[in-house]
Design a protein around this motif. Structure first.
Motif, PDB file in Angstrom:
ATOM      1  N   LEU A   1      -2.529   5.663  -2.493  1.00 13.21           N
ATOM      2  CA  LEU A   1      -3.961   5.582  -2.758  1.00 13.21           C
ATOM      3  C   LEU A   1      -4.651   6.929  -2.579  1.00 13.21           C
ATOM      4  O   LEU A   1      -5.520   7.301  -3.369  1.00 13.21           O
TER       5      LEU A   1
ATOM      6  N   THR B   1       0.800  -1.205   0.000  1.00 15.93           N
ATOM      7  CA  THR B   1       0.000   0.000   0.000  1.00 15.93           C
ATOM      8  C   THR B   1       0.838   1.261   0.000  1.00 15.93           C
ATOM      9  O   THR B   1       0.310   2.353  -0.023  1.00 15.93           O
TER      10      THR B   1
ATOM     11  N   TYR C   1      -4.494  -1.662  -7.846  1.00 14.10           N
ATOM     12  CA  TYR C   1      -3.419  -2.285  -7.085  1.00 14.10           C
ATOM     13  C   TYR C   1      -2.578  -3.222  -7.956  1.00 14.10           C
ATOM     14  O   TYR C   1      -1.375  -3.380  -7.719  1.00 14.10           O
TER      15      TYR C   1
END
Length: 280
Positions: free
Chosen positions: A40, A23, A119
């Motif tokens: 993100l 992430t 992703y």
């Protein structure tokens, strides 16, 4: 039961994506491209910017305006036979396979599928896939918001008020025009065509067709609702494309949609004359 299973599938897929992939861009192997930096939050803000600017840029893009004009010219006279044609299709009762295709469209609307491709693009350091995911999310959100506001206009109620789920009532008003259920697959079709060409786009296009058939068969929408949904998705897709300013679109998409279209006027024999130029 079908909606509960789909919700559980969404939650499982979401958890597997979030926890299985890195992430933070610093955790990625950046040996391919040292300038590959993504997170993100920033990418979500960028997608939101595409959505906001696409909301008004769609009304400046020739292909979107032509879509609006053609859809309006077709749907207004078609409303006289819409109920009859929709009733004939709704008599076909076997809609189990179409029902799964229709419910799976929530994977795009939520948006679970765009998050998965985002992703995957992060993992593979694929800037194109990341931009694709941002545009899909922005265009779908824009189209859904527009669908909600358009449903304020009392065009016509649903063919049948029975067996409506929370997904079909909580995010819109009483008018069934346009179909929000099919928007996700329609947007994904146009964006897949834009980024990856016609052959990959056949998959979401087929699912969009099955979803549209299911909405009419189950008396959730009229044919005009699903046709209007396709036009709305194309307009949102084009507005977001202009906002995102992605240059490397597939040649087939460019041939169909990207043209120079101008309306103006000129003086001829001391008279003002309207002009139209079309660079195909």
């Amino acid at each position: 039961m079908r909606y509960l299973c789909l919700l559980l599938l969404n939650l499982i897929l979401f958890q597997s994506i979030v926890f299985a992939q890195p992430t933070d861009s610093k955790d990625l192997d950046v040996t391919k491209n040292e300038n590959f930096q993504h997170n993100l939050w920033d990418d979500t803000k960028e997608a939101f910017d595409y959505m906001v600017r696409g909301s008004y840029l769609q009304f400046k893009e020739p292909s979107a305006l032509i879509t609006l004009g053609v859809a309006t010219a077709f749907l207004i006279p078609y409303s006289t036979t819409d109920k009859h044609d929709s009733r004939n299709l709704s008599r076909q009762k076997d809609h189990s396979f179409e029902g799964w295709a229709s419910d799976a469209g929530l994977l795009v609307n939520v948006p679970i599928l765009p998050l998965a491709t985002y992703y995957l693009g992060r993992y593979n350091q694929d800037e194109k896939m990341i931009k694709f995911s941002q545009e899909v999310t922005a265009a779908t959100t824009l189209a859904l918001a527009e669908s909600m506001f358009i449903s304020l206009v009392p065009i016509h109620p649903r063919p049948s008020p029975d067996d409506l789920s929370v997904w079909e009532t909580a995010f819109r008003y009483e008018s069934s025009f346009p179909s929000g259920h099919t928007l996700g697959w329609n947007v994904l079709t146009f964006k897949t065509l834009q980024y990856y060409g016609p052959w990959p786009a056949l998959v979401p296009a087929g699912l969009a067709y099955l979803s549209s058939v299911e909405r009419v068969k189950t008396d959730k929408h009229y044919l005009s609702d699903v046709i209007g949904s396709t036009a709305l998705a194309l307009m949102a897709s084009e507005g977001v494309r202009v906002a995102a300013d992605h240059k490397n679109n597939h040649p087939v998409y460019k041939w169909i949609f990207e043209h120079e279209f101008k309306v103006g006027f000129m003086y001829l024999d001391q008279k003002s004359v309207g002009t139209i130029s079309w660079n195909y």
